[in-house]
Design an enzyme around this catalytic site. Structure first.
Site, PDB file in Angstrom:
ATOM      1  N   ALA A  54      -4.136  -5.041  -1.586  1.00 35.56           N
ATOM      2  CA  ALA A  54      -4.245  -3.584  -1.452  1.00 35.56           C
ATOM      3  C   ALA A  54      -4.498  -3.103  -0.025  1.00 35.56           C
ATOM      4  CB  ALA A  54      -5.304  -3.013  -2.396  1.00 35.56           C
TER       5      ALA A  54
ATOM      6  N   ASP B 100      -1.938  -0.589   0.564  1.00 36.84           N
ATOM      7  CA  ASP B 100      -2.235   0.681  -0.135  1.00 36.84           C
ATOM      8  C   ASP B 100      -3.247   1.488   0.667  1.00 36.84           C
ATOM      9  OD1 ASP B 100      -0.592  -0.144  -2.228  1.00 36.84           O
ATOM     10  OD2 ASP B 100      -2.246  -1.141  -3.262  1.00 36.84           O
TER      11      ASP B 100
END
Ligand code: RIB
Length: 306
Positions: A249, A252
């Site tokens: 992530a 992200d």
């Protein structure tokens, strides 16, 4: 009276991450003894929503969870991070699941089972079109059906809301989509998918801009991010060097922080520096949503001149 900020609206996936810690990523036919197991909230869309909210930006998410035990847990986690969950819907069956191997080196490999994310359809977008129209920026990824993504991009283009697409995992896109995206943010393997045969980040960027994309940010991990725009920007934004514990992530986190900084009026290179700081902090922590830094943490990191 304070300035009213148009929210970031994430149209995307939400999943439970089933994370196995292992000495290395297993090869085909190999059995390894793992060193730990955790169940943590993830999904590229939800990760981006939580990251932007932690940075203090108003965020809403349009997404679907299953009617299994994970569904309410996933929505609760968004709400606790101050993400507006009014457009989160239940769908029959299981929630999205991601089976993740996390190696001691910090590398990972992921297999996604879409579950409720596959039930994101045009009607879902229609029900939340008002929210999407109100956005300062819409953030999308490729863990929902491509038809729904295309429909969302077309709506954004029609109403003049900039859309940032993180093309992960890479998949073929309709030609029209490239002209409807404000920011396209592939990592290295995704760049190779969309800009076949390009030798360098610079060359890849030119190929992607030639497809009609307005702005690209090519994420290259520790190398940094190459930013290129139709207006003639073409420059590297370096990454910060930190010991990586868990890279799940990080991309992200970068996207969310980049969107926040752009919406706050920064130019692309300054926004990329802010995003690099946020992503650097995130890789020093375990988990996806749990690893996202607060605004104060990013400001302190940058003030420390890292
Ligand atoms: O980008 C990281 C995410 O990819 C994980 O949280 C996992 O859910 C997968 O979707």
């Amino acid at each position: 009276m304070g300035e009213i900020r148009k929210p970031i609206v994430v149209v995307g996936s939400i999943s439970m991450d089933l994370v196995t810690r292992t000495p290395q990523i297993p090869g085909a036919g190999q059995t390894l003894i793992g060193t730990g197991f955790e169940t943590t909230p993830g999904g590229k869309g939800a990760n981006q929503a939580v990251a932007a909210a932690r940075l203090g930006y108003p965020v809403a998410m349009v997404g679907k969870v299953g009617t299994d035990a994970y569904g309410p847990m996933l929505v609760d986690n968004l709400a606790r991070a101050a993400v507006n969950t009014v457009a989160m819907e239940p769908a029959g069956g299981s929630s999205g699941l991601a089976s993740i191997f996390l190696a001691e080196s910090g590398e990972n490999s992921i297999v996604i089972v879409p579950g409720a994310n596959a039930r994101m359809d045009r009607e879902t977008i229609d029900r939340h079109a008002g929210l999407i129209r109100s956005a300062g920026m819409v953030l999308c990824q490729l863990e929902i059906p491509i038809d729904t993504l295309s429909y969302t991009l077309a709506l954004c283009a029609e109403v003049g809301v900039p859309a940032m697409l993180d093309p992960a995992p890479a998949a073929a896109l309709p030609e029209a989509a490239f002209r409807q995206i404000a920011w396209f943010t592939p990592n290295e393997s995704e760049t190779a998918f969309y800009a076949r045969n390009a030798a360098s980040a610079e060359e890849s960027a030119q190929l992607l801009l030639a497809k009609g994309l307005r702005c690209v940010a090519l994420k290259r991990g520790a190398e940094g991010v190459f930013i290129a725009t139709q207006e003639g920007i073409g420059a590297w934004a370096p990454a910060f060097s930190v010991p990586a514990l868990d890279t799940v992530a990080a991309g992200d986190c970068w996207n969310a922080a980049f969107a926040v900084a752009l919406l706050e009026g920064n130019g692309p290179l300054e926004a990329a520096r802010f995003a690099a700081a946020a992503a650097a902090i995130s890789v020093t922590r375990r988990g996806a949503q749990n690893a996202m830094p607060t605004r104060a943490e990013v400001d302190a990191f940058l003030a420390a001149g890292r």
